[in-house]
Design a protein around this motif. Structure first.
Motif, PDB file in Angstrom:
ATOM      1  N   UNK A  43      45.568  27.728  35.083  1.00  0.00           N
ATOM      2  CA  UNK A  43      45.143  26.717  34.107  1.00  0.00           C
ATOM      3  C   UNK A  43      45.096  25.318  34.724  1.00  0.00           C
ATOM      4  N   UNK A  44      45.834  25.109  35.818  1.00  0.00           N
ATOM      5  CA  UNK A  44      45.943  23.770  36.417  1.00  0.00           C
ATOM      6  C   UNK A  44      45.342  23.650  37.804  1.00  0.00           C
ATOM      7  N   UNK A  45      45.192  24.773  38.523  1.00  0.00           N
ATOM      8  CA  UNK A  45      44.758  24.710  39.917  1.00  0.00           C
ATOM      9  C   UNK A  45      43.543  25.601  40.169  1.00  0.00           C
ATOM     10  N   UNK A  46      42.747  25.185  41.127  1.00  0.00           N
ATOM     11  CA  UNK A  46      41.550  25.926  41.510  1.00  0.00           C
ATOM     12  C   UNK A  46      41.877  26.946  42.611  1.00  0.00           C
ATOM     13  N   UNK A  47      41.418  28.182  42.441  1.00  0.00           N
ATOM     14  CA  UNK A  47      41.557  29.196  43.482  1.00  0.00           C
ATOM     15  C   UNK A  47      40.248  29.968  43.598  1.00  0.00           C
ATOM     16  N   UNK A  48      40.113  30.701  44.698  1.00  0.00           N
ATOM     17  CA  UNK A  48      38.914  31.512  44.915  1.00  0.00           C
ATOM     18  C   UNK A  48      39.181  33.003  44.705  1.00  0.00           C
ATOM     19  N   UNK A  49      40.394  33.432  45.065  1.00  0.00           N
ATOM     20  CA  UNK A  49      40.727  34.863  45.035  1.00  0.00           C
ATOM     21  C   UNK A  49      42.115  35.062  44.436  1.00  0.00           C
ATOM     22  N   UNK A  50      42.263  36.132  43.629  1.00  0.00           N
ATOM     23  CA  UNK A  50      43.576  36.474  43.061  1.00  0.00           C
ATOM     24  C   UNK A  50      43.871  37.948  43.340  1.00  0.00           C
ATOM     25  N   UNK A  51      44.961  38.202  44.074  1.00  0.00           N
ATOM     26  CA  UNK A  51      45.444  39.568  44.301  1.00  0.00           C
ATOM     27  C   UNK A  51      46.481  39.853  43.215  1.00  0.00           C
ATOM     28  N   UNK A  52      46.207  40.799  42.318  1.00  0.00           N
ATOM     29  CA  UNK A  52      47.058  41.032  41.155  1.00  0.00           C
ATOM     30  C   UNK A  52      47.595  42.463  41.119  1.00  0.00           C
ATOM     31  N   UNK A  53      48.911  42.584  41.051  1.00  0.00           N
ATOM     32  CA  UNK A  53      49.514  43.884  40.782  1.00  0.00           C
ATOM     33  C   UNK A  53      49.220  44.233  39.324  1.00  0.00           C
ATOM     34  N   UNK A  77      38.809  38.922  41.722  1.00  0.00           N
ATOM     35  CA  UNK A  77      40.033  39.638  41.387  1.00  0.00           C
ATOM     36  C   UNK A  77      40.148  40.895  42.242  1.00  0.00           C
ATOM     37  N   UNK A  78      41.279  41.044  42.926  1.00  0.00           N
ATOM     38  CA  UNK A  78      41.571  42.270  43.676  1.00  0.00           C
ATOM     39  C   UNK A  78      42.867  42.844  43.126  1.00  0.00           C
ATOM     40  N   UNK A  79      42.799  44.062  42.595  1.00  0.00           N
ATOM     41  CA  UNK A  79      43.992  44.696  42.033  1.00  0.00           C
ATOM     42  C   UNK A  79      44.761  45.444  43.115  1.00  0.00           C
ATOM     43  N   UNK A  88      39.050  52.497  36.544  1.00  0.00           N
ATOM     44  CA  UNK A  88      37.923  52.292  35.623  1.00  0.00           C
ATOM     45  C   UNK A  88      38.094  50.981  34.864  1.00  0.00           C
ATOM     46  N   UNK A  89      39.308  50.730  34.358  1.00  0.00           N
ATOM     47  CA  UNK A  89      39.580  49.473  33.646  1.00  0.00           C
ATOM     48  C   UNK A  89      39.326  48.273  34.557  1.00  0.00           C
ATOM     49  N   UNK A  90      39.721  48.413  35.819  1.00  0.00           N
ATOM     50  CA  UNK A  90      39.578  47.309  36.777  1.00  0.00           C
ATOM     51  C   UNK A  90      38.115  46.932  36.980  1.00  0.00           C
ATOM     52  N   UNK A  91      37.273  47.914  37.152  1.00  0.00           N
ATOM     53  CA  UNK A  91      35.881  47.607  37.454  1.00  0.00           C
ATOM     54  C   UNK A  91      35.067  47.278  36.205  1.00  0.00           C
ATOM     55  N   UNK A  92      35.589  47.623  35.033  1.00  0.00           N
ATOM     56  CA  UNK A  92      34.938  47.206  33.799  1.00  0.00           C
ATOM     57  C   UNK A  92      35.000  45.692  33.626  1.00  0.00           C
ATOM     58  N   UNK A  93      36.039  45.079  34.207  1.00  0.00           N
ATOM     59  CA  UNK A  93      36.126  43.609  34.143  1.00  0.00           C
ATOM     60  C   UNK A  93      35.666  42.981  35.459  1.00  0.00           C
ATOM     61  N   UNK A  94      34.835  43.734  36.194  1.00  0.00           N
ATOM     62  CA  UNK A  94      34.159  43.232  37.397  1.00  0.00           C
ATOM     63  C   UNK A  94      35.131  42.800  38.491  1.00  0.00           C
ATOM     64  N   UNK A  95      36.175  43.612  38.703  1.00  0.00           N
ATOM     65  CA  UNK A  95      37.091  43.342  39.810  1.00  0.00           C
ATOM     66  C   UNK A  95      36.344  43.484  41.132  1.00  0.00           C
TER      67      UNK A  95
END
Length: 237
Positions: A43-53, A77-79, A88-95
């Motif tokens: 919400x406060x900082x700019x990023x390009x990539x997020x690796x999310x568990x 987004x990289x899960x 399937x859920x991951x790629x439905x939100x265009x990961x």
């Protein structure tokens, strides 16, 4: 190219961090062990990539990614997970990608290369302009970008400020950013783009941030903490 890591398993986070630091040009700007803190940061900082568990306390990776995608669809987004059933859920939100634990070195290196290539292509496709169309009392004007002192996003309203007055724009601030000369304009805050040629004074502010005093007009523009390092580089501070 800034990225964050979010994984509540410390060994897994350390392993991924090693690959990113050794085999890519991505800069890890922050690490997290829960989804709520990730959301607050983005919400406060700019990023390009997020690796999310996917499995994290507070807010799971899938739910978090849906919110992030709505906030800024350009963040890749990289899960990272031990479970195949979420693919399937991951790629439905265009990961952008989906890593399974334990990590495959070949798989990660291939993905890191694709990430960098994609980000570079995005930069190449950005076309700068020297004019911009603005609105004033429902009338449209074309102004030179060099006349702009700063641009401010306040909710859905985008304000373009010049020495001669304030105007509105129909474009999102992220869209305007891609059109302006990166050597002259800097997105110093999530809600502000500043013309560096119009900066008269850099004043230290709260929590290590800066406030910029501009020439000719009685206005000040903030620099957020996440942009301090790049701002110092741009101004050779």
């Amino acid at each position: 190219m800034k990225c964050i890591l979010a994984d509540d398993e410390f060994p897994s986070r350390e392993e991924l961090k090693y690959f990113i630091k050794e085999f890519s040009n991505l800069e890890i700007v922050k690490e997290f062990d829960n989804g709520i803190d990730v959301l607050k940061y983005i919400e406060s900082y700019e990023i390009d990539v997020a690796f999310l568990d996917i499995s994290m306390p507070g807010l799971d990776g899938i739910s978090l990614a849906k919110i992030v995608h709505k906030m800024n669809s350009e963040i890749k987004i990289i899960f990272i997970t031990a479970y195949k059933e979420y693919a399937v859920d991951a790629f439905e939100i265009q990961a952008f990608d989906y890593f399974l634990k334990p990590y495959s070195e070949e798989r990660i290196l291939s993905s890191l290369q694709r990430i960098e290539e994609s980000l570079k292509e995005n930069l190449k496709s950005e076309v700068t302009v020297d004019k911009i169309t603005v609105l004033d009392n429902e009338k449209m004007y074309v102004i030179n970008t060099e006349e702009i002192y700063y641009i401010e996003a306040n909710g859905k309203q985008i304000k373009v400020v010049t020495k001669n007055g304030e105007f509105l724009s129909k474009n999102k601030i992220s869209e305007i950013t891609t059109k302006l000369n990166p050597d002259g304009f800097y997105k110093c805050h999530r809600s502000y783009i500043v013309n560096l040629d119009k900066v008269k004074e850099v004043m230290p502010w709260f929590n290590g941030t800066f406030m910029l005093r501009l020439k000719d007009i009685n206005k000040e523009v903030p620099v957020s903490r996440g942009n301090i390092k790049e701002f110092r580089r741009l101004l050779s501070m």
